[in-house]
Design a protein around this motif. Structure first.
Motif, PDB file in Angstrom:
ATOM      1  N   GLU A   6       0.925  -1.217   0.158  1.00  0.00           N
ATOM      2  CA  GLU A   6      -0.088   0.055   0.039  1.00  0.00           C
ATOM      3  C   GLU A   6       0.840   1.194  -0.056  1.00  0.00           C
ATOM      4  O   GLU A   6       2.054   1.220   0.527  1.00  0.00           O
ATOM      5  CB  GLU A   6      -0.936   0.136   1.210  1.00  0.00           C
ATOM      6  CG  GLU A   6      -1.754  -1.133   1.399  1.00  0.00           C
ATOM      7  CD  GLU A   6      -1.519  -2.183   2.460  1.00  0.00           C
ATOM      8  OE1 GLU A   6      -2.555  -2.607   2.841  1.00  0.00           O
ATOM      9  OE2 GLU A   6      -0.198  -2.271   2.797  1.00  0.00           O
ATOM     10  N   CYS A  22      -2.843   0.371  -3.906  1.00  0.00           N
ATOM     11  CA  CYS A  22      -2.143  -1.176  -3.555  1.00  0.00           C
ATOM     12  C   CYS A  22      -1.815  -1.821  -4.845  1.00  0.00           C
ATOM     13  O   CYS A  22      -2.549  -1.784  -5.868  1.00  0.00           O
ATOM     14  CB  CYS A  22      -3.268  -1.618  -2.850  1.00  0.00           C
ATOM     15  SG  CYS A  22      -2.887  -3.691  -2.247  1.00  0.00           S
ATOM     16  N   TRP A  36     -10.338  -2.870   0.584  1.00  0.00           N
ATOM     17  CA  TRP A  36      -9.889  -2.090   1.636  1.00  0.00           C
ATOM     18  C   TRP A  36     -10.529  -2.131   2.984  1.00  0.00           C
ATOM     19  O   TRP A  36     -11.826  -2.174   3.117  1.00  0.00           O
ATOM     20  CB  TRP A  36      -9.876  -0.750   1.224  1.00  0.00           C
ATOM     21  CG  TRP A  36      -8.948  -0.277   0.055  1.00  0.00           C
ATOM     22  CD1 TRP A  36      -9.139  -0.063  -1.223  1.00  0.00           C
ATOM     23  CD2 TRP A  36      -7.532   0.027   0.078  1.00  0.00           C
ATOM     24  NE1 TRP A  36      -8.304  -0.005  -2.085  1.00  0.00           N
ATOM     25  CE2 TRP A  36      -7.058   0.279  -0.939  1.00  0.00           C
ATOM     26  CE3 TRP A  36      -6.594  -0.036   1.281  1.00  0.00           C
ATOM     27  CZ2 TRP A  36      -5.767   0.586  -1.295  1.00  0.00           C
ATOM     28  CZ3 TRP A  36      -5.433   0.272   1.054  1.00  0.00           C
ATOM     29  CH2 TRP A  36      -4.867   0.696  -0.343  1.00  0.00           C
ATOM     30  N   ARG A  38     -10.116  -1.260   7.140  1.00  0.00           N
ATOM     31  CA  ARG A  38      -9.309  -0.184   8.284  1.00  0.00           C
ATOM     32  C   ARG A  38      -9.645  -0.687   9.817  1.00  0.00           C
ATOM     33  O   ARG A  38     -10.478  -1.399   9.966  1.00  0.00           O
ATOM     34  CB  ARG A  38      -9.938   1.041   8.082  1.00  0.00           C
ATOM     35  CG  ARG A  38     -11.397   1.496   8.564  1.00  0.00           C
ATOM     36  CD  ARG A  38     -11.999   2.673   8.039  1.00  0.00           C
ATOM     37  NE  ARG A  38     -13.310   3.139   8.603  1.00  0.00           N
ATOM     38  CZ  ARG A  38     -13.851   4.239   8.243  1.00  0.00           C
ATOM     39  NH1 ARG A  38     -13.118   5.286   7.287  1.00  0.00           N
ATOM     40  NH2 ARG A  38     -15.098   4.234   8.399  1.00  0.00           N
ATOM     41  N   ARG A  45     -11.150  -5.237  12.463  1.00  0.00           N
ATOM     42  CA  ARG A  45     -10.760  -4.653  11.317  1.00  0.00           C
ATOM     43  C   ARG A  45     -12.175  -4.604  10.640  1.00  0.00           C
ATOM     44  O   ARG A  45     -12.991  -5.377  10.668  1.00  0.00           O
ATOM     45  CB  ARG A  45      -9.929  -5.424  10.714  1.00  0.00           C
ATOM     46  CG  ARG A  45      -8.942  -4.933   9.343  1.00  0.00           C
ATOM     47  CD  ARG A  45      -7.970  -5.818   9.024  1.00  0.00           C
ATOM     48  NE  ARG A  45      -7.039  -5.752   9.982  1.00  0.00           N
ATOM     49  CZ  ARG A  45      -5.695  -6.281   9.743  1.00  0.00           C
ATOM     50  NH1 ARG A  45      -5.467  -6.873   8.480  1.00  0.00           N
ATOM     51  NH2 ARG A  45      -4.868  -6.321  10.617  1.00  0.00           N
ATOM     52  N   TYR A  94      -5.781  -1.181   5.280  1.00  0.00           N
ATOM     53  CA  TYR A  94      -5.324  -2.506   4.726  1.00  0.00           C
ATOM     54  C   TYR A  94      -5.698  -2.801   3.475  1.00  0.00           C
ATOM     55  O   TYR A  94      -6.961  -3.001   3.377  1.00  0.00           O
ATOM     56  CB  TYR A  94      -5.380  -3.491   5.831  1.00  0.00           C
ATOM     57  CG  TYR A  94      -4.780  -3.737   6.938  1.00  0.00           C
ATOM     58  CD1 TYR A  94      -5.154  -2.696   8.138  1.00  0.00           C
ATOM     59  CD2 TYR A  94      -3.510  -4.037   7.210  1.00  0.00           C
ATOM     60  CE1 TYR A  94      -4.560  -2.870   9.253  1.00  0.00           C
ATOM     61  CE2 TYR A  94      -2.839  -3.518   8.499  1.00  0.00           C
ATOM     62  CZ  TYR A  94      -3.435  -3.190   9.384  1.00  0.00           C
ATOM     63  OH  TYR A  94      -2.730  -2.877  10.632  1.00  0.00           O
ATOM     64  N   CYS A  95      -4.929  -3.243   2.388  1.00  0.00           N
ATOM     65  CA  CYS A  95      -5.297  -3.743   1.051  1.00  0.00           C
ATOM     66  C   CYS A  95      -5.652  -5.422   1.346  1.00  0.00           C
ATOM     67  O   CYS A  95      -4.887  -6.013   2.136  1.00  0.00           O
ATOM     68  CB  CYS A  95      -4.554  -3.552   0.095  1.00  0.00           C
ATOM     69  SG  CYS A  95      -4.739  -4.271  -1.639  1.00  0.00           S
ATOM     70  N   ASN A  96      -6.378  -5.798   0.700  1.00  0.00           N
ATOM     71  CA  ASN A  96      -6.589  -7.312   0.845  1.00  0.00           C
ATOM     72  C   ASN A  96      -7.382  -7.803  -0.432  1.00  0.00           C
ATOM     73  O   ASN A  96      -7.742  -7.159  -1.142  1.00  0.00           O
ATOM     74  CB  ASN A  96      -7.772  -7.720   1.882  1.00  0.00           C
ATOM     75  CG  ASN A  96      -8.181  -8.892   2.041  1.00  0.00           C
ATOM     76  OD1 ASN A  96      -9.149  -9.337   1.374  1.00  0.00           O
ATOM     77  ND2 ASN A  96      -7.625  -9.804   2.867  1.00  0.00           N
ATOM     78  N   TRP A 111      -2.858 -10.183   2.349  1.00  0.00           N
ATOM     79  CA  TRP A 111      -2.909  -8.819   2.947  1.00  0.00           C
ATOM     80  C   TRP A 111      -1.845  -8.053   3.031  1.00  0.00           C
ATOM     81  O   TRP A 111      -0.724  -8.333   2.669  1.00  0.00           O
ATOM     82  CB  TRP A 111      -3.146  -8.918   4.711  1.00  0.00           C
ATOM     83  CG  TRP A 111      -4.407  -9.425   5.222  1.00  0.00           C
ATOM     84  CD1 TRP A 111      -4.701 -10.723   5.357  1.00  0.00           C
ATOM     85  CD2 TRP A 111      -5.625  -8.830   5.435  1.00  0.00           C
ATOM     86  NE1 TRP A 111      -6.071 -11.111   5.857  1.00  0.00           N
ATOM     87  CE2 TRP A 111      -6.685  -9.838   5.632  1.00  0.00           C
ATOM     88  CE3 TRP A 111      -5.999  -7.410   5.463  1.00  0.00           C
ATOM     89  CZ2 TRP A 111      -7.951  -9.491   6.171  1.00  0.00           C
ATOM     90  CZ3 TRP A 111      -7.316  -7.162   5.700  1.00  0.00           C
ATOM     91  CH2 TRP A 111      -8.176  -8.004   6.181  1.00  0.00           C
ATOM     92  N   GLN A 113       0.673  -4.574   4.244  1.00  0.00           N
ATOM     93  CA  GLN A 113       1.334  -4.177   5.656  1.00  0.00           C
ATOM     94  C   GLN A 113       0.490  -3.119   6.237  1.00  0.00           C
ATOM     95  O   GLN A 113       0.534  -2.702   7.414  1.00  0.00           O
ATOM     96  CB  GLN A 113       2.525  -4.130   5.571  1.00  0.00           C
ATOM     97  CG  GLN A 113       2.924  -2.607   4.967  1.00  0.00           C
ATOM     98  CD  GLN A 113       2.750  -2.539   3.718  1.00  0.00           C
ATOM     99  OE1 GLN A 113       2.205  -3.105   2.908  1.00  0.00           O
ATOM    100  NE2 GLN A 113       2.693  -1.106   3.286  1.00  0.00           N
ATOM    101  N   GLY A 114      -0.405  -2.505   5.513  1.00  0.00           N
ATOM    102  CA  GLY A 114      -1.134  -1.251   6.243  1.00  0.00           C
ATOM    103  C   GLY A 114      -0.464   0.206   6.001  1.00  0.00           C
ATOM    104  O   GLY A 114       0.717   0.364   6.033  1.00  0.00           O
TER     105      GLY A 114
END
Length: 121
Positions: A6, A22, A36, A38, A45, A94-96, A111, A113-114
């Motif tokens: 990200e 991302c 996404w 948070r 989360r 966070y991207c997923n 995932w 790393q944020g």
């Protein structure tokens, strides 16, 4: 085998905008849903937005009309445009993604790393 990285977080004043990006790299054959999330300390989360490979998007009620998720299937990227930001949007984002690897037919969930987003005056 797959990395999600990200970028784009930071500090912004209330009412401002930020764009998160991302990028997926590694042994990616294709990607199904991209999301996404948070998270704030001591909270679970929260799913913010999701986009399918076909481009259909859904949003949490708290961000509808302010956030837009988009993706580029050729580049294996997903963005989150965040407008009219509020202090309550402060979180680690966070991207997923559900990724099909080059090595086989199954999808695996990955995932990033944020990245920190802080909305404050």
């Amino acid at each position: 085998q797959v990395q999600l990285v990200e970028s784009g977080g930071g500090l912004v004043q209330p009412g401002g905008s930020l764009r998160l990006s991302c990028a997926a790299s590694g042994s990616v054959f294709s990607i199904d849903a991209m999301r996404w999330y948070r998270q704030v300390p001591d909270n679970e989360r929260e799913l913010v937005a999701v986009v399918t490979s076909g481009g259909s998007a859904n949003y949490a009620d708290s961000v509808k009309g302010r956030f837009t998720i988009s993706r580029d299937n050729a580049l294996n990227t997903v963005d989150l445009q965040m407008n009219s930001l509020k202090p309550d949007d402060t979180a680690v984002y966070y991207c997923n993604a559900d990724v099909r690897l080059k090595s086989g037919p199954f999808h695996y969930n990955y995932w990033g790393q944020g990245t920190q987003v802080t909305v404050s005056s």
